[in-house]
Design a protein around this motif. Structure first.
Motif, PDB file in Angstrom:
ATOM      1  N   GLY A 105       0.795  -1.226   0.000  1.00 40.78           N
ATOM      2  CA  GLY A 105       0.000   0.000   0.000  1.00 40.78           C
ATOM      3  C   GLY A 105       0.827   1.275   0.000  1.00 40.78           C
ATOM      4  N   PRO A 106       0.152   2.396   0.252  1.00 43.53           N
ATOM      5  CA  PRO A 106       0.800   3.711   0.182  1.00 43.53           C
ATOM      6  C   PRO A 106       2.025   3.916   1.074  1.00 43.53           C
ATOM      7  N   PRO A 107       2.150   3.258   2.218  1.00 42.01           N
ATOM      8  CA  PRO A 107       3.381   3.475   3.000  1.00 42.01           C
ATOM      9  C   PRO A 107       4.656   3.055   2.267  1.00 42.01           C
ATOM     10  N   SER A 108       4.533   2.296   1.211  1.00 37.63           N
ATOM     11  CA  SER A 108       5.715   1.820   0.485  1.00 37.63           C
ATOM     12  C   SER A 108       6.195   2.794  -0.593  1.00 37.63           C
ATOM     13  N   TYR A 109       5.558   3.958  -0.728  1.00 38.20           N
ATOM     14  CA  TYR A 109       5.970   4.916  -1.764  1.00 38.20           C
ATOM     15  C   TYR A 109       7.419   5.369  -1.607  1.00 38.20           C
ATOM     16  N   THR A 110       7.876   5.548  -0.401  1.00 40.56           N
ATOM     17  CA  THR A 110       9.258   5.977  -0.182  1.00 40.56           C
ATOM     18  C   THR A 110      10.230   4.908  -0.662  1.00 40.56           C
ATOM     19  N   ILE A 111       9.945   3.679  -0.320  1.00 42.55           N
ATOM     20  CA  ILE A 111      10.794   2.569  -0.759  1.00 42.55           C
ATOM     21  C   ILE A 111      10.770   2.448  -2.277  1.00 42.55           C
ATOM     22  N   ILE A 112       9.604   2.573  -2.871  1.00 45.50           N
ATOM     23  CA  ILE A 112       9.471   2.478  -4.326  1.00 45.50           C
ATOM     24  C   ILE A 112      10.252   3.593  -5.007  1.00 45.50           C
ATOM     25  N   PHE A 113      10.152   4.807  -4.475  1.00 42.45           N
ATOM     26  CA  PHE A 113      10.873   5.937  -5.061  1.00 42.45           C
ATOM     27  C   PHE A 113      12.376   5.690  -5.070  1.00 42.45           C
ATOM     28  N   TRP A 114      12.935   5.287  -3.927  1.00 42.24           N
ATOM     29  CA  TRP A 114      14.371   5.056  -3.858  1.00 42.24           C
ATOM     30  C   TRP A 114      14.804   3.840  -4.664  1.00 42.24           C
ATOM     31  N   PHE A 115      13.958   2.817  -4.695  1.00 46.37           N
ATOM     32  CA  PHE A 115      14.254   1.636  -5.497  1.00 46.37           C
ATOM     33  C   PHE A 115      14.326   2.006  -6.977  1.00 46.37           C
ATOM     34  N   LYS A 116      13.347   2.758  -7.449  1.00 45.74           N
ATOM     35  CA  LYS A 116      13.320   3.168  -8.852  1.00 45.74           C
ATOM     36  C   LYS A 116      14.501   4.075  -9.173  1.00 45.74           C
ATOM     37  N   LEU A 117      14.814   4.981  -8.279  1.00 50.35           N
ATOM     38  CA  LEU A 117      15.929   5.894  -8.501  1.00 50.35           C
ATOM     39  C   LEU A 117      17.264   5.152  -8.559  1.00 50.35           C
ATOM     40  N   LEU A 118      17.499   4.235  -7.644  1.00 47.43           N
ATOM     41  CA  LEU A 118      18.756   3.484  -7.619  1.00 47.43           C
ATOM     42  C   LEU A 118      18.884   2.534  -8.811  1.00 47.43           C
ATOM     43  N   THR A 119      17.808   1.859  -9.156  1.00 48.28           N
ATOM     44  CA  THR A 119      17.890   0.942 -10.295  1.00 48.28           C
ATOM     45  C   THR A 119      18.046   1.707 -11.608  1.00 48.28           C
ATOM     46  N   THR A 120      17.404   2.861 -11.707  1.00 44.94           N
ATOM     47  CA  THR A 120      17.568   3.681 -12.911  1.00 44.94           C
ATOM     48  C   THR A 120      19.006   4.171 -13.020  1.00 44.94           C
ATOM     49  N   GLY A 121      19.578   4.600 -11.913  1.00 46.49           N
ATOM     50  CA  GLY A 121      20.982   5.017 -11.924  1.00 46.49           C
ATOM     51  C   GLY A 121      21.923   3.901 -12.319  1.00 46.49           C
ATOM     52  N   THR A 122      21.648   2.705 -11.843  1.00 48.36           N
ATOM     53  CA  THR A 122      22.468   1.546 -12.200  1.00 48.36           C
ATOM     54  C   THR A 122      22.365   1.233 -13.689  1.00 48.36           C
ATOM     55  N   ILE A 123      21.163   1.295 -14.233  1.00 46.80           N
ATOM     56  CA  ILE A 123      20.976   1.040 -15.665  1.00 46.80           C
ATOM     57  C   ILE A 123      21.681   2.098 -16.499  1.00 46.80           C
ATOM     58  N   ILE A 124      21.573   3.358 -16.087  1.00 48.40           N
ATOM     59  CA  ILE A 124      22.253   4.439 -16.811  1.00 48.40           C
ATOM     60  C   ILE A 124      23.760   4.227 -16.788  1.00 48.40           C
ATOM     61  N   TYR A 125      24.297   3.866 -15.640  1.00 48.53           N
ATOM     62  CA  TYR A 125      25.727   3.600 -15.524  1.00 48.53           C
ATOM     63  C   TYR A 125      26.148   2.464 -16.459  1.00 48.53           C
ATOM     64  N   TYR A 126      25.378   1.394 -16.458  1.00 53.85           N
ATOM     65  CA  TYR A 126      25.699   0.249 -17.312  1.00 53.85           C
ATOM     66  C   TYR A 126      25.679   0.639 -18.788  1.00 53.85           C
ATOM     67  N   ILE A 127      24.611   1.272 -19.219  1.00 55.03           N
ATOM     68  CA  ILE A 127      24.487   1.626 -20.637  1.00 55.03           C
ATOM     69  C   ILE A 127      25.554   2.644 -21.033  1.00 55.03           C
ATOM     70  N   SER A 128      25.824   3.613 -20.168  1.00 57.81           N
ATOM     71  CA  SER A 128      26.822   4.639 -20.492  1.00 57.81           C
ATOM     72  C   SER A 128      28.232   4.066 -20.596  1.00 57.81           C
ATOM     73  N   ASN A 129      28.538   3.070 -19.793  1.00 61.04           N
ATOM     74  CA  ASN A 129      29.892   2.514 -19.813  1.00 61.04           C
ATOM     75  C   ASN A 129      30.084   1.386 -20.816  1.00 61.04           C
ATOM     76  N   TYR A 130      29.095   0.547 -20.987  1.00 59.03           N
ATOM     77  CA  TYR A 130      29.273  -0.626 -21.831  1.00 59.03           C
ATOM     78  C   TYR A 130      28.733  -0.459 -23.238  1.00 59.03           C
ATOM     79  N   LYS A 131      28.079   0.632 -23.501  1.00 61.94           N
ATOM     80  CA  LYS A 131      27.574   0.882 -24.854  1.00 61.94           C
ATOM     81  C   LYS A 131      27.995   2.265 -25.325  1.00 61.94           C
ATOM     82  N   LYS A 132      29.238   2.628 -25.023  1.00 57.49           N
ATOM     83  CA  LYS A 132      29.752   3.946 -25.385  1.00 57.49           C
ATOM     84  C   LYS A 132      29.705   4.192 -26.882  1.00 57.49           C
ATOM     85  N   SER A 133      30.046   3.179 -27.651  1.00 55.56           N
ATOM     86  CA  SER A 133      30.098   3.364 -29.103  1.00 55.56           C
ATOM     87  C   SER A 133      28.719   3.604 -29.708  1.00 55.56           C
ATOM     88  N   ASP A 134      27.667   3.143 -29.051  1.00 54.85           N
ATOM     89  CA  ASP A 134      26.314   3.367 -29.564  1.00 54.85           C
ATOM     90  C   ASP A 134      25.940   4.844 -29.555  1.00 54.85           C
TER      91      ASP A 134
END
Length: 99
Positions: free
Chosen positions: A33-62
């Motif tokens: 329920g709604p009490p989990s919004y804080t956890i969801i926000f940080w989870f989404k932010l951290l996983t998005t940052g990890t994906i950006i890091y991966y794509i930026s480093n391993y797909k530089k030539s793209d």
């Protein structure tokens, strides 16, 4: 018109993992329920940052491909992240509505 096709092409490299994390966020909201919004926000932010890091480093030539068509990294990432967070917001809204 061409830039839309290029943005979609770039988003395809990002959508699978992002979609999984969005579904996990919606499932967490469904369970806790709604009490989990804080956890969801940080989870989404951290996983998005990890994906950006991966794509930026391993797909530089793209990025040279997109730069040759006049799309900067900033434009690619800002468009992709705006669309991704919009999808996440809609998924959470639908989950909260049908909970």
């Amino acid at each position: 018109m061409k830039s839309w096709h290029l943005l979609i092409s770039f988003y395809k490299s990002y959508i699978f993992l992002s979609g999984i994390f969005t579904l996990l966020s919606a499932y967490t909201l469904f369970l806790y329920g709604p009490p989990s919004y804080t956890i969801i926000f940080w989870f989404k932010l951290l996983t998005t940052g990890t994906i950006i890091y991966y794509i930026s480093n391993y797909k530089k030539s793209d990025f040279y491909y997109y730069m040759n068509f006049g799309l900067s990294k900033l434009h690619l990432w800002s468009s992709t992240l705006a669309f991704d967070f919009l999808i996440c917001f809609v998924a959470l809204l639908v989950t909260e509505t049908y909970r």
